[in-house]
Design a protein around this motif. Structure first.
Motif, PDB file in Angstrom:
ATOM      1  N   ILE A 115       0.848  -1.182   0.000  1.00 13.74           N
ATOM      2  CA  ILE A 115       0.000   0.000   0.000  1.00 13.74           C
ATOM      3  C   ILE A 115       0.889   1.238   0.000  1.00 13.74           C
ATOM      4  N   ALA A 116       0.703   2.121  -0.996  1.00 13.61           N
ATOM      5  CA  ALA A 116       1.475   3.365  -1.055  1.00 13.61           C
ATOM      6  C   ALA A 116       0.765   4.474  -0.284  1.00 13.61           C
ATOM      7  N   CYS A 117      -0.574   4.463  -0.264  1.00 15.49           N
ATOM      8  CA  CYS A 117      -1.329   5.431   0.529  1.00 15.49           C
ATOM      9  C   CYS A 117      -2.807   5.074   0.511  1.00 15.49           C
ATOM     10  N   ASP A 118      -3.515   5.668   1.449  1.00 11.76           N
ATOM     11  CA  ASP A 118      -4.976   5.591   1.482  1.00 11.76           C
ATOM     12  C   ASP A 118      -5.531   6.751   0.677  1.00 11.76           C
ATOM     13  N   ILE A 119      -6.654   6.534   0.005  1.00 15.26           N
ATOM     14  CA  ILE A 119      -7.335   7.589  -0.740  1.00 15.26           C
ATOM     15  C   ILE A 119      -8.826   7.537  -0.408  1.00 15.26           C
ATOM     16  N   ASP A 120      -9.532   8.581  -0.799  1.00 14.21           N
ATOM     17  CA  ASP A 120     -10.986   8.633  -0.699  1.00 14.21           C
ATOM     18  C   ASP A 120     -11.514   9.241  -1.982  1.00 14.21           C
ATOM     19  N   ASP A 121     -12.724   8.836  -2.386  1.00 10.70           N
ATOM     20  CA  ASP A 121     -13.344   9.399  -3.585  1.00 10.70           C
ATOM     21  C   ASP A 121     -14.847   9.219  -3.497  1.00 10.70           C
ATOM     22  N   TRP A 122     -15.583  10.067  -4.214  1.00 10.99           N
ATOM     23  CA  TRP A 122     -17.031   9.951  -4.250  1.00 10.99           C
ATOM     24  C   TRP A 122     -17.481   8.950  -5.308  1.00 10.99           C
ATOM     25  N   ASP A 123     -16.554   8.337  -6.045  1.00 11.11           N
ATOM     26  CA  ASP A 123     -16.886   7.326  -7.048  1.00 11.11           C
ATOM     27  C   ASP A 123     -17.803   7.920  -8.104  1.00 11.11           C
ATOM     28  N   ILE A 124     -18.927   7.308  -8.359  1.00 12.74           N
ATOM     29  CA  ILE A 124     -19.816   7.771  -9.417  1.00 12.74           C
ATOM     30  C   ILE A 124     -20.847   8.769  -8.909  1.00 12.74           C
ATOM     31  N   ILE A 125     -20.789   9.113  -7.626  1.00 13.70           N
ATOM     32  CA  ILE A 125     -21.721  10.087  -7.066  1.00 13.70           C
ATOM     33  C   ILE A 125     -21.143  11.478  -7.317  1.00 13.70           C
ATOM     34  N   GLY A 126     -21.785  12.247  -8.161  1.00 16.17           N
ATOM     35  CA  GLY A 126     -21.293  13.594  -8.449  1.00 16.17           C
ATOM     36  C   GLY A 126     -20.326  13.603  -9.605  1.00 16.17           C
ATOM     37  N   PRO A 127     -20.076  14.768 -10.157  1.00 12.78           N
ATOM     38  CA  PRO A 127     -19.254  14.879 -11.360  1.00 12.78           C
ATOM     39  C   PRO A 127     -17.752  14.786 -11.121  1.00 12.78           C
ATOM     40  N   ARG A 128     -17.309  14.866  -9.876  1.00 13.23           N
ATOM     41  CA  ARG A 128     -15.871  14.901  -9.627  1.00 13.23           C
ATOM     42  C   ARG A 128     -15.273  13.571  -9.230  1.00 13.23           C
ATOM     43  N   GLY A 129     -16.052  12.500  -9.230  1.00 12.70           N
ATOM     44  CA  GLY A 129     -15.524  11.202  -8.840  1.00 12.70           C
ATOM     45  C   GLY A 129     -14.589  10.643  -9.901  1.00 12.70           C
ATOM     46  N   GLY A 130     -13.642   9.854  -9.466  1.00  9.66           N
ATOM     47  CA  GLY A 130     -12.691   9.228 -10.388  1.00  9.66           C
ATOM     48  C   GLY A 130     -11.280   9.747 -10.176  1.00  9.66           C
ATOM     49  N   ILE A 131     -10.329   9.085 -10.802  1.00 13.86           N
ATOM     50  CA  ILE A 131      -8.920   9.451 -10.702  1.00 13.86           C
ATOM     51  C   ILE A 131      -8.561  10.356 -11.870  1.00 13.86           C
ATOM     52  N   ARG A 132      -7.913  11.450 -11.573  1.00 15.47           N
ATOM     53  CA  ARG A 132      -7.390  12.338 -12.611  1.00 15.47           C
ATOM     54  C   ARG A 132      -5.873  12.352 -12.500  1.00 15.47           C
ATOM     55  N   LEU A 133      -5.208  11.786 -13.500  1.00 12.32           N
ATOM     56  CA  LEU A 133      -3.755  11.773 -13.509  1.00 12.32           C
ATOM     57  C   LEU A 133      -3.261  13.135 -13.986  1.00 12.32           C
ATOM     58  N   LEU A 134      -2.311  13.698 -13.281  1.00 12.57           N
ATOM     59  CA  LEU A 134      -1.793  15.021 -13.588  1.00 12.57           C
ATOM     60  C   LEU A 134      -0.404  14.919 -14.211  1.00 12.57           C
ATOM     61  N   ALA A 135      -0.018  15.945 -14.924  1.00 11.62           N
ATOM     62  CA  ALA A 135       1.279  15.951 -15.600  1.00 11.62           C
ATOM     63  C   ALA A 135       2.423  16.170 -14.610  1.00 11.62           C
ATOM     64  N   ARG A 136       2.182  16.904 -13.545  1.00 17.23           N
ATOM     65  CA  ARG A 136       3.243  17.206 -12.589  1.00 17.23           C
ATOM     66  C   ARG A 136       3.742  15.929 -11.941  1.00 17.23           C
ATOM     67  N   ARG A 137       5.049  15.834 -11.798  1.00 16.47           N
ATOM     68  CA  ARG A 137       5.668  14.628 -11.259  1.00 16.47           C
ATOM     69  C   ARG A 137       6.496  14.935 -10.019  1.00 16.47           C
ATOM     70  N   ASP A 138       6.545  13.962  -9.115  1.00 15.51           N
ATOM     71  CA  ASP A 138       7.394  14.008  -7.928  1.00 15.51           C
ATOM     72  C   ASP A 138       8.294  12.788  -7.989  1.00 15.51           C
ATOM     73  N   HIS A 139       9.588  12.994  -8.105  1.00 16.52           N
ATOM     74  CA  HIS A 139      10.546  11.889  -8.181  1.00 16.52           C
ATOM     75  C   HIS A 139      10.191  10.927  -9.311  1.00 16.52           C
ATOM     76  N   GLY A 140       9.622  11.442 -10.403  1.00 12.04           N
ATOM     77  CA  GLY A 140       9.258  10.628 -11.562  1.00 12.04           C
ATOM     78  C   GLY A 140       7.867  10.012 -11.485  1.00 12.04           C
ATOM     79  N   TRP A 141       7.124  10.238 -10.405  1.00 13.72           N
ATOM     80  CA  TRP A 141       5.791   9.677 -10.232  1.00 13.72           C
ATOM     81  C   TRP A 141       4.751  10.754 -10.482  1.00 13.72           C
TER      82      TRP A 141
END
Length: 171
Positions: A115-141
């Motif tokens: 496990i790298a970390c815990d996350i939370d999300d609203w899933d399909i409830i509401g328009p903002r649920g889901g994972i959004r991958l961003l261009a900014r990187r930390d140590h290549g991630w």
């Protein structure tokens, strides 16, 4: 005549392979269930009693069922060719009226998930649920965002990468 009919039926037949659960997700979920994470411990409890998968008034079993309660995203977050897995546990037994808990699973070796970390999300409830991958990187991630907020990566003192929440939650 029968031979001609059987040849015509064979010519229109289509081969369909058996579907299966994504093996990368299955491996990550299996590794997660071996941890002492509070969700994994809840999954180990038999809520259905003597009759597993019993029918009840809600129409479904109380135990965790990945075919119903698991949401997942599989992606390579650091370009190393190994896939990382986001697991979101939309299981009524642990969710209630709050965001859905989950984890990010990464591999330190070819088969060693953690496990790298815990996350939370609203899933399909509401328009903002889901994972959004961003261009900014930390140590290549790649950083990512859920409905709960922005997550970035930091190097743990033992050299492993961990994700952590950063910045304000979206409104």
């Amino acid at each position: 005549m029968l031979v001609l009919l059987s040849q015509a039926a064979f010519a229109t037949a289509k081969h369909r392979p058996w579907d299966r659960f994504d093996p990368t997700v299955a491996a990550a979920l299996h590794a997660f269930r071996q941890t002492d994470h509070w969700i994994a411990e809840e999954m180990a409890i038999n809520l259905d009693g003597n009759r597993l998968g019993r029918d009840n008034e809600s129409g479904s079993a109380f135990n965790f069922d990945p075919s119903i309660h698991l949401r997942h995203v599989v992606t390579d977050l650091n370009g190393d060719g190994r896939l990382e897995v986001f697991l979101l546990f939309a299981w009524p037994g642990i969710v209630g009226n709050q965001q859905i808990p989950g984890v990010v699973m990464v591999r330190d070796g070819p088969t060693e998930w953690r496990i790298a970390c815990d996350i939370d999300d609203w899933d399909i409830i509401g328009p903002r649920g889901g994972i959004r991958l961003l261009a900014r990187r930390d140590h290549g991630w790649r950083r990512f965002r859920t409905s709960d907020g922005l997550y970035a990566w930091r190097r743990h003192p033992d050299g492993r990468m961990e994700c952590e929440p950063r910045g304000p939650r979206p409104r």
